[in-house]
Design a protein around this motif. Structure first.
Motif, PDB file in Angstrom:
ATOM      1  N   PRO A 131    -128.801   0.435   6.024  1.00 53.79           N
ATOM      2  CA  PRO A 131    -127.981  -0.004   7.160  1.00 53.79           C
ATOM      3  C   PRO A 131    -126.669  -0.645   6.748  1.00 53.79           C
ATOM      4  O   PRO A 131    -125.609  -0.361   7.344  1.00 53.79           O
ATOM      5  CB  PRO A 131    -128.901  -0.993   7.884  1.00 53.79           C
ATOM      6  CG  PRO A 131    -130.281  -0.512   7.575  1.00 53.79           C
ATOM      7  CD  PRO A 131    -130.203  -0.007   6.159  1.00 53.79           C
ATOM      8  N   GLU A 132    -126.698  -1.519   5.741  1.00 52.61           N
ATOM      9  CA  GLU A 132    -125.467  -2.183   5.331  1.00 52.61           C
ATOM     10  C   GLU A 132    -124.469  -1.214   4.713  1.00 52.61           C
ATOM     11  O   GLU A 132    -123.248  -1.360   4.872  1.00 52.61           O
ATOM     12  CB  GLU A 132    -125.773  -3.328   4.350  1.00 52.61           C
ATOM     13  CG  GLU A 132    -126.421  -2.921   3.043  1.00 52.61           C
ATOM     14  CD  GLU A 132    -127.942  -2.817   3.085  1.00 52.61           C
ATOM     15  OE1 GLU A 132    -128.567  -2.776   2.007  1.00 52.61           O
ATOM     16  OE2 GLU A 132    -128.508  -2.780   4.208  1.00 52.61           O
TER      17      GLU A 132
ATOM     18  N   GLN B   2    -122.987   0.746   7.709  1.00 45.37           N
ATOM     19  CA  GLN B   2    -122.059  -0.095   8.470  1.00 45.37           C
ATOM     20  C   GLN B   2    -120.743  -0.285   7.729  1.00 45.37           C
ATOM     21  O   GLN B   2    -119.674  -0.337   8.351  1.00 45.37           O
ATOM     22  CB  GLN B   2    -122.732  -1.428   8.778  1.00 45.37           C
ATOM     23  CG  GLN B   2    -123.819  -1.302   9.840  1.00 45.37           C
ATOM     24  CD  GLN B   2    -124.757  -2.496   9.891  1.00 45.37           C
ATOM     25  OE1 GLN B   2    -124.781  -3.318   8.980  1.00 45.37           O
ATOM     26  NE2 GLN B   2    -125.545  -2.583  10.955  1.00 45.37           N
TER      27      GLN B   2
ATOM     28  N   PRO C  22    -125.632   6.878  12.337  1.00 49.02           N
ATOM     29  CA  PRO C  22    -124.403   6.249  12.827  1.00 49.02           C
ATOM     30  C   PRO C  22    -124.269   6.330  14.345  1.00 49.02           C
ATOM     31  O   PRO C  22    -123.527   5.539  14.943  1.00 49.02           O
ATOM     32  CB  PRO C  22    -123.285   7.014  12.110  1.00 49.02           C
ATOM     33  CG  PRO C  22    -123.913   8.287  11.651  1.00 49.02           C
ATOM     34  CD  PRO C  22    -125.347   7.975  11.399  1.00 49.02           C
TER      35      PRO C  22
ATOM     36  N   LEU D 112    -124.793   3.064  16.146  1.00 49.56           N
ATOM     37  CA  LEU D 112    -123.831   1.980  15.989  1.00 49.56           C
ATOM     38  C   LEU D 112    -122.805   2.062  17.120  1.00 49.56           C
ATOM     39  O   LEU D 112    -121.918   2.929  17.091  1.00 49.56           O
ATOM     40  CB  LEU D 112    -123.131   2.077  14.634  1.00 49.56           C
ATOM     41  CG  LEU D 112    -124.042   2.086  13.399  1.00 49.56           C
ATOM     42  CD1 LEU D 112    -123.206   2.212  12.130  1.00 49.56           C
ATOM     43  CD2 LEU D 112    -124.923   0.853  13.353  1.00 49.56           C
TER      44      LEU D 112
ATOM     45  N   GLU E  12    -120.202   0.489  17.898  1.00 49.53           N
ATOM     46  CA  GLU E  12    -118.792   0.279  17.584  1.00 49.53           C
ATOM     47  C   GLU E  12    -118.079   1.560  17.153  1.00 49.53           C
ATOM     48  O   GLU E  12    -116.843   1.638  17.189  1.00 49.53           O
ATOM     49  CB  GLU E  12    -118.639  -0.798  16.505  1.00 49.53           C
ATOM     50  CG  GLU E  12    -119.240  -0.474  15.152  1.00 49.53           C
ATOM     51  CD  GLU E  12    -120.688  -0.913  14.998  1.00 49.53           C
ATOM     52  OE1 GLU E  12    -121.126  -1.129  13.852  1.00 49.53           O
ATOM     53  OE2 GLU E  12    -121.387  -1.025  16.027  1.00 49.53           O
TER      54      GLU E  12
END
Length: 394
Positions: A184-185, A188, A220, A223, A225
């Motif tokens: 995940p990191e 992101q 993705p 996410l 954003e």
């Protein structure tokens, strides 16, 4: 006669990558004892229920022209699936249907890149990625996926290759050929770069249903954003053991799907209605074969790794998903091509040279985990015997 620039851009990107696979198959057809561990063919047939659904749709006359976006029942089924899996809402206008992930990816790339642009993609990479990028006139820019990072794309490597010509980042998670899954990191951090530099993020997620126990996949698309700049492609080829049915899709922003629709209509004008009906049912009901494949492939990867690393100088990269494992052949002082061809010639085991998957795989070969267990045992016997003889000769 003169041909167009696209044929020149794609020259050398077709069957040449599969020369060893084709040679192995020819030898097997001539009666040689060949264990084929080259391509990602599911190890089970398409489920009977899917065959029955396709036949029923054919008998019902579902063979007319389709909607250019794909059949509404399938688009609705996919919207429901992605809403459930990604934790945010999707509807049919977020979906375009295609005959397979390959066609979906080709169309999507036509919508994000063109002559003079650049598309970033991890290397190693699936063998057709360079072709779908170069078909647009854009240039492929390789981002090294390093063994010390588990072959997972790192944001700093991406950032170092972004220019004012970059238009998109192509992700493949879970990854072919390495079986790696972005954390995940890591995802992101890559998403933050897409935002910062106004890039599209394209995600090939065809192996999502083949994630091994203990590993976790994040798309993705989950996410929010970057929701307005992310397109995912997938199909039933792997999850439902149905590669020959050619049923795939792209999921992304409505505005992108609207813009890409004329490209889709020009290519194929929707997918086949009877296959769409079968796929819609398969998507809603879930795969009856994915769990078995996950468990078998994970077990076979462990068996291959345990034996090869215990009995030879070679080392194995253990996958977290998918159908393949990688073997590092550099301890034998051999490059991937020499190892693969010698293994075929001397032991009758066919594996793919890593060079078929990019510039950063010179030390590796890819091994398909899709053979039956007894064939795998015999193949590992032969690989170990070959490696021991080579090591002794050094």
């Amino acid at each position: 006669m003169k041909t167009t620039s696209i044929t020149q851009r794609l020259a050398g990107l077709g069957g040449a990558k599969w020369d060893l696979h084709l040679a192995a198959r020819d030898r097997a057809e001539q009666g040689e004892d060949i264990i084929e561990m080259t391509i990602g063919e599911p190890d089970v047939p398409i489920p009977d229920v899917m065959v029955e659904q396709a036949i029923a749709a054919l008998q019902a006359g579902r063979v007319g022209y389709s909607n250019g976006r794909g059949e509404n029942n399938l688009r609705d089924a996919l919207a429901e699936l992605y809403t459930k899996r990604r934790g945010r809402g999707f509807d049919r206008d977020n979906v375009l249907c295609f005959p397979g992930t390959q066609t979906a990816l080709y169309a999507v790339m036509q919508g994000v890149a063109e002559q003079g642009d650049e598309v970033l993609v991890g290397d190693p990479l699936y063998a057709t990625y360079e072709g779908v990028i170069r078909s647009t006139g854009a240039e492929m820019v390789s981002v090294p996926l390093r063994p010390e990072h588990g072959f997972r794309m790192q944001a700093e490597d991406v950032a170092a290759r972004i220019t004012d010509r970059t238009r998109a980042i192509l992700l493949n998670t879970p990854h072919n050929p390495t079986g790696a899954i972005l954390r995940p990191e890591e995802l992101q951090a890559i998403a933050a770069l897409a935002l910062k530099h106004d890039l599209w993020l394209i995600s090939d997620e065809v192996y999502e249903d083949l994630v091994f126990e203990g590993s976790t996949f994040l798309s993705p698309l989950a996410l929010p954003e970057i929701a307005d700049r992310t397109i995912a492609v997938a199909s039933i080829s792997k999850s439902h053991a149905a590669p020959g049915m050619r049923s795939g899709w792209a999921v992304g922003p409505k505005s992108f799907c609207d813009a890409l629709l004329p490209v889709s209509e020009t290519m194929l004008f929707g997918n086949q209605p009877f296959i769409a009906d079968m796929t819609a049912a398969a998507v809603r009901e879930g795969s009856p074969v994915a769990e078995g494949m996950r468990n078998r492939f994970a077990r076979r990867a462990t068996y291959l790794s345990d034996r090869v690393e215990a009995e030879t100088p070679l080392r194995v990269h253990r996958p977290e998903a998918g159908m393949f494992a990688l073997i590092d052949v550099s301890p034998l002082g051999m490059d991937n091509e020499s190892f693969a061809w010698a293994l075929l010639d001397q032991q009758g085991v066919a594996v793919m040279p890593g060079s078929s998957f990019g510039a950063y795989m010179g030390d590796w070969v890819r091994v398909a985990l899709t053979v039956e267990d007894d064939a795998l045992t015999r193949a590992v016997d032969r690989i170990c015997a070959f490696a021991r003889l080579r090591a002794a000769a050094e």
